[in-house]
Design an enzyme around this catalytic site. Structure first.
Site, PDB file in Angstrom:
ATOM      1  CB  CYS A  70      -2.663  -1.124  -2.940  1.00 41.11           C
ATOM      2  SG  CYS A  70      -3.987  -1.074  -4.149  1.00 41.11           S
ATOM      3  CB  CYS A  73      -4.784   1.736  -2.546  1.00 38.44           C
ATOM      4  SG  CYS A  73      -5.538   0.110  -2.483  1.00 38.44           S
TER       5      CYS A  73
END
Length: 148
Positions: A70, A73
C-alpha cells in the site's frame, strides 16, 4: 508517590507487565524479555498481542492497520513514527501488517488502509482512515482522549 499501577502488554513477547504509574514515562522494561514498553517507538504487533493489549492495557493504544504493498501506508509510516514520539509517554503507537495478519483486518472490520483504531481500557474510542500528517493524527488522538 502514587500507589496506582499501570498494565502494559509487551509488544515483543506478549507478556502483561505491571509497574507504578509514576514509572510510565521512564520507558519501563518487560520483566520477561527486557524490551522497552513505552519507548515512543512504533511497535509491530501480531493479532494475538494486539487483542491482548487492546483489552488489558491501561495506556491508550493507537494502532495502524497497513500493508507493505500500500503506497499511502508506506507514505504514512514516517508520520506515524513522528506521532509516536510526540504522543509518548501518554499514548503508545503500534502497527499491524494486514497482509501478514489478514485475520486482524477481519477481526476489526478494516475495509481500507491505512486505518487507525484508538483503544483505551478495553474499548475502541475512535477510528481514523487515510494517510495524514503526524500533527493531525496527534490532534485527533488528543481530542478523543480529552472526552474520556
Amino acid at each position: 508517590m502514587s500507589d496506582r499501577k499501570i498494565r502494559l502488554t509487551c509488544p515483543d513477547c506478549g507478556q502483561t507487565n505491571q509497574f507504578p504509574a509514576d514509572k510510565a514515562a521512564g520507558n519501563p522494561k518487560c520483566g520477561v524479555c527486557g524490551q522497552g514498553l513505552n519507548s515512543g517507538k512504533v511497535a509491530a504487533l501480531d493479532l494475538k498481542t494486539l487483542e491482548k493489549a487492546a483489552k488489558t492495557d491501561d495506556l491508550p493504544l493507537l494502532v495502524d492497520f497497513w500493508a507493505p504493498w500500500c503506497g499511502p501506508c508506506r507514505a504514512m509510516a514516517p508520520e506515524f513514527e513522528r506521532a509516536a514520539r510526540n504522543l509518548a509517554p501518554q499514548v503508545r503507537l503500534a502497527k499491524i501488517d494486514t497482509q501478514s495478519h489478514p485475520d486482524a483486518a477481519i477481526r476489526y472490520t478494516i475495509r481500507g488502509i491505512p486505518a487507525f483504531i484508538l483503544f483505551h481500557k478495553g474499548r475502541e474510542l475512535a477510528r481514523f482512515s487515510g494517510a495524514r500528517p503526524a500533527a493531525e493524527l496527534e490532534r485527533m488522538v488528543r481530542e478523543k482522549l480529552a472526552l474520556v
